[in-house]
Motif scaffolding. Structure first.
Motif, PDB file in Angstrom:
ATOM      1  N   GLN A   1       0.831  -1.206   0.000  1.00 27.24           N
ATOM      2  CA  GLN A   1       0.000   0.000   0.000  1.00 27.24           C
ATOM      3  C   GLN A   1       0.869   1.261   0.000  1.00 27.24           C
ATOM      4  OE1 GLN A   1      -2.720  -0.521   3.322  1.00 27.24           O
ATOM      5  NE2 GLN A   1      -4.331  -1.132   1.884  1.00 27.24           N
ATOM      6  N   ILE A   2       1.955   1.231   0.713  1.00 32.06           N
ATOM      7  CA  ILE A   2       2.867   2.376   0.731  1.00 32.06           C
ATOM      8  C   ILE A   2       3.478   2.564  -0.652  1.00 32.06           C
ATOM      9  CG2 ILE A   2       5.023   3.286   1.676  1.00 32.06           C
ATOM     10  CD1 ILE A   2       4.260   1.848   4.334  1.00 32.06           C
ATOM     11  N   ARG A   3       3.913   1.468  -1.268  1.00 28.53           N
ATOM     12  CA  ARG A   3       4.473   1.560  -2.630  1.00 28.53           C
ATOM     13  C   ARG A   3       3.448   2.132  -3.605  1.00 28.53           C
ATOM     14  NH1 ARG A   3       9.379  -0.784  -2.923  1.00 28.53           N
ATOM     15  NH2 ARG A   3       9.845  -2.398  -1.411  1.00 28.53           N
ATOM     16  N   LYS A   4       2.220   1.651  -3.520  1.00 29.88           N
ATOM     17  CA  LYS A   4       1.163   2.140  -4.411  1.00 29.88           C
ATOM     18  C   LYS A   4       0.877   3.617  -4.135  1.00 29.88           C
ATOM     19  CE  LYS A   4      -1.921   2.008  -7.546  1.00 29.88           C
ATOM     20  NZ  LYS A   4      -1.497   2.082  -8.945  1.00 29.88           N
ATOM     21  N   SER A   5       0.895   4.011  -2.875  1.00 28.82           N
ATOM     22  CA  SER A   5       0.675   5.419  -2.522  1.00 28.82           C
ATOM     23  C   SER A   5       1.773   6.300  -3.110  1.00 28.82           C
ATOM     24  CB  SER A   5       0.641   5.595  -1.004  1.00 28.82           C
ATOM     25  OG  SER A   5      -0.433   4.897  -0.447  1.00 28.82           O
TER      26      SER A   5
ATOM     27  N   LEU B   1       1.063   6.731  -6.715  1.00 28.87           N
ATOM     28  CA  LEU B   1      -0.009   7.711  -6.905  1.00 28.87           C
ATOM     29  C   LEU B   1       0.538   9.137  -6.818  1.00 28.87           C
ATOM     30  CD1 LEU B   1      -2.890   6.158  -4.758  1.00 28.87           C
ATOM     31  CD2 LEU B   1      -2.833   6.370  -7.246  1.00 28.87           C
ATOM     32  N   ILE B   2       1.421   9.355  -5.855  1.00 26.25           N
ATOM     33  CA  ILE B   2       2.006  10.684  -5.670  1.00 26.25           C
ATOM     34  C   ILE B   2       2.873  11.058  -6.869  1.00 26.25           C
ATOM     35  CG2 ILE B   2       3.679  11.969  -4.277  1.00 26.25           C
ATOM     36  CD1 ILE B   2       2.460  10.432  -1.837  1.00 26.25           C
ATOM     37  N   LYS B   3       3.645  10.113  -7.367  1.00 23.40           N
ATOM     38  CA  LYS B   3       4.515  10.404  -8.520  1.00 23.40           C
ATOM     39  C   LYS B   3       3.714  10.677  -9.792  1.00 23.40           C
ATOM     40  CE  LYS B   3       8.518   8.080  -6.738  1.00 23.40           C
ATOM     41  NZ  LYS B   3       9.279   6.871  -6.634  1.00 23.40           N
ATOM     42  N   GLU B   4       2.557  10.028  -9.925  1.00 24.84           N
ATOM     43  CA  GLU B   4       1.705  10.220 -11.105  1.00 24.84           C
ATOM     44  C   GLU B   4       0.839  11.473 -11.010  1.00 24.84           C
ATOM     45  OE1 GLU B   4      -0.509   6.597 -11.309  1.00 24.84           O
ATOM     46  OE2 GLU B   4       1.258   5.402 -11.809  1.00 24.84           O
ATOM     47  N   TYR B   5       0.790  12.078  -9.850  1.00 27.20           N
ATOM     48  CA  TYR B   5      -0.079  13.230  -9.608  1.00 27.20           C
ATOM     49  C   TYR B   5       0.359  14.438 -10.432  1.00 27.20           C
ATOM     50  CZ  TYR B   5      -1.913  17.281  -7.110  1.00 27.20           C
ATOM     51  OH  TYR B   5      -2.501  18.475  -6.790  1.00 27.20           O
ATOM     52  N   ASN B   6      -0.621  15.078 -11.055  1.00 25.66           N
ATOM     53  CA  ASN B   6      -0.409  16.307 -11.809  1.00 25.66           C
ATOM     54  C   ASN B   6      -0.903  17.476 -10.958  1.00 25.66           C
ATOM     55  OD1 ASN B   6      -0.384  18.454 -13.545  1.00 25.66           O
ATOM     56  ND2 ASN B   6      -1.625  17.489 -15.130  1.00 25.66           N
ATOM     57  N   PRO B   7      -0.043  18.402 -10.554  1.00 30.53           N
ATOM     58  CA  PRO B   7      -0.438  19.466  -9.626  1.00 30.53           C
ATOM     59  C   PRO B   7      -1.429  20.489 -10.195  1.00 30.53           C
ATOM     60  CG  PRO B   7       1.884  19.666 -10.211  1.00 30.53           C
ATOM     61  CD  PRO B   7       1.379  18.419 -10.842  1.00 30.53           C
ATOM     62  N   ASP B   8      -1.843  20.328 -11.452  1.00 32.92           N
ATOM     63  CA  ASP B   8      -2.857  21.237 -11.992  1.00 32.92           C
ATOM     64  C   ASP B   8      -4.230  20.969 -11.390  1.00 32.92           C
ATOM     65  OD1 ASP B   8      -0.924  22.354 -13.603  1.00 32.92           O
ATOM     66  OD2 ASP B   8      -1.430  21.102 -15.339  1.00 32.92           O
ATOM     67  N   GLU B   9      -4.394  19.822 -10.756  1.00 33.49           N
ATOM     68  CA  GLU B   9      -5.658  19.402 -10.161  1.00 33.49           C
ATOM     69  C   GLU B   9      -5.476  19.300  -8.642  1.00 33.49           C
ATOM     70  OE1 GLU B   9      -8.536  15.496 -10.643  1.00 33.49           O
ATOM     71  OE2 GLU B   9      -6.432  15.321 -11.169  1.00 33.49           O
ATOM     72  N   PRO B  10      -6.474  19.704  -7.852  1.00 34.63           N
ATOM     73  CA  PRO B  10      -6.348  19.524  -6.395  1.00 34.63           C
ATOM     74  C   PRO B  10      -6.150  18.040  -6.046  1.00 34.63           C
ATOM     75  CG  PRO B  10      -8.202  20.947  -6.905  1.00 34.63           C
ATOM     76  CD  PRO B  10      -7.717  20.386  -8.216  1.00 34.63           C
ATOM     77  N   PHE B  11      -5.304  17.797  -5.064  1.00 28.64           N
ATOM     78  CA  PHE B  11      -4.934  16.417  -4.744  1.00 28.64           C
ATOM     79  C   PHE B  11      -6.127  15.589  -4.287  1.00 28.64           C
ATOM     80  CE2 PHE B  11      -3.027  13.029  -2.139  1.00 28.64           C
ATOM     81  CZ  PHE B  11      -2.233  12.450  -3.107  1.00 28.64           C
TER      82      PHE B  11
ATOM     83  N   LEU C   1      -9.170  15.747  -5.241  1.00 28.09           N
ATOM     84  CA  LEU C   1      -9.955  15.336  -6.409  1.00 28.09           C
ATOM     85  C   LEU C   1      -9.235  14.244  -7.197  1.00 28.09           C
ATOM     86  CD1 LEU C   1     -11.314  18.782  -7.658  1.00 28.09           C
ATOM     87  CD2 LEU C   1     -12.474  17.043  -6.263  1.00 28.09           C
ATOM     88  N   TYR C   2      -7.925  14.347  -7.258  1.00 24.40           N
ATOM     89  CA  TYR C   2      -7.122  13.309  -7.914  1.00 24.40           C
ATOM     90  C   TYR C   2      -7.312  11.970  -7.198  1.00 24.40           C
ATOM     91  CZ  TYR C   2      -2.937  10.570  -8.963  1.00 24.40           C
ATOM     92  OH  TYR C   2      -2.071   9.561  -9.296  1.00 24.40           O
ATOM     93  N   LEU C   3      -7.241  11.984  -5.870  1.00 25.23           N
ATOM     94  CA  LEU C   3      -7.435  10.749  -5.114  1.00 25.23           C
ATOM     95  C   LEU C   3      -8.833  10.177  -5.337  1.00 25.23           C
ATOM     96  CD1 LEU C   3      -5.805  11.087  -1.573  1.00 25.23           C
ATOM     97  CD2 LEU C   3      -5.181   9.568  -3.428  1.00 25.23           C
ATOM     98  N   LYS C   4      -9.814  11.049  -5.328  1.00 26.29           N
ATOM     99  CA  LYS C   4     -11.198  10.621  -5.544  1.00 26.29           C
ATOM    100  C   LYS C   4     -11.334   9.915  -6.899  1.00 26.29           C
ATOM    101  CE  LYS C   4     -15.866  12.495  -5.367  1.00 26.29           C
ATOM    102  NZ  LYS C   4     -16.669  13.708  -5.206  1.00 26.29           N
ATOM    103  N   THR C   5     -10.703  10.466  -7.915  1.00 26.52           N
ATOM    104  CA  THR C   5     -10.722   9.854  -9.247  1.00 26.52           C
ATOM    105  C   THR C   5     -10.021   8.500  -9.223  1.00 26.52           C
ATOM    106  OG1 THR C   5     -10.687  12.038 -10.276  1.00 26.52           O
ATOM    107  CG2 THR C   5     -10.060  10.184 -11.658  1.00 26.52           C
ATOM    108  N   GLN C   6      -8.886   8.420  -8.558  1.00 24.27           N
ATOM    109  CA  GLN C   6      -8.155   7.149  -8.469  1.00 24.27           C
ATOM    110  C   GLN C   6      -8.974   6.092  -7.742  1.00 24.27           C
ATOM    111  OE1 GLN C   6      -5.275   6.357 -10.041  1.00 24.27           O
ATOM    112  NE2 GLN C   6      -5.585   8.371 -10.948  1.00 24.27           N
ATOM    113  N   PHE C   7      -9.695   6.500  -6.711  1.00 23.39           N
ATOM    114  CA  PHE C   7     -10.529   5.558  -5.968  1.00 23.39           C
ATOM    115  C   PHE C   7     -11.673   5.045  -6.844  1.00 23.39           C
ATOM    116  CE2 PHE C   7      -9.275   7.793  -1.768  1.00 23.39           C
ATOM    117  CZ  PHE C   7      -8.064   7.126  -1.764  1.00 23.39           C
ATOM    118  N   LYS C   8     -12.223   5.916  -7.688  1.00 20.53           N
ATOM    119  CA  LYS C   8     -13.281   5.484  -8.603  1.00 20.53           C
ATOM    120  C   LYS C   8     -12.753   4.523  -9.661  1.00 20.53           C
ATOM    121  CE  LYS C   8     -16.495   9.320  -8.239  1.00 20.53           C
ATOM    122  NZ  LYS C   8     -17.175  10.401  -8.934  1.00 20.53           N
ATOM    123  N   LEU C   9     -11.512   4.734 -10.086  1.00 21.59           N
ATOM    124  CA  LEU C   9     -10.911   3.857 -11.094  1.00 21.59           C
ATOM    125  C   LEU C   9     -10.531   2.493 -10.515  1.00 21.59           C
ATOM    126  CD1 LEU C   9      -8.559   6.393 -12.919  1.00 21.59           C
ATOM    127  CD2 LEU C   9     -10.690   5.410 -13.783  1.00 21.59           C
TER     128      LEU C   9
END
Length: 87
Positions: free
Chosen positions: A7-11, A14-24, A26-34
């Motif tokens: 889970q830590i590795r996956k987290s 997720l952080i490395k794939e994050y694009n800062p143009d979007e609030p974090f 909302l990014y997490l919410k999208t990842q959880f839906k996927l």
């Protein structure tokens, strides 16, 4: 223990794939839906790990990924409790 490490590795992924143009959040919410196979405890852990990483970013960015995992794992296993009660 190995599950939590994953889970830590996956987290961290997720952080490395994050694009800062979007609030974090909302990014997490999208990842959880996927990733509908992540249960509520998984989502809670991912969120907790990610925000812990951001709170400690200045330190964590300067160490290797394996050290980051060890450091986060140690924190999750031994969280520091803060007493907010007034005396």
């Amino acid at each position: 223990m190995k599950y939590l490490e994953n889970q830590i590795r996956k987290s961290l992924e997720l952080i490395k794939e994050y694009n800062p143009d979007e609030p974090f959040h909302l990014y997490l919410k999208t990842q959880f839906k996927l990733n509908k196979n992540w249960g509520s405890k998984d989502r809670k852990n991912y969120r907790r790990i990610c925000y812990f990483y951001w709170r400690n970013y200045a330190f964590l960015k300067s160490i290797s990924t394996d050290d980051q995992i060890s450091w986060i794992l140690n924190y999750i296993d031994n969280p520091i409790e803060i007493d907010n009660t007034t005396h």
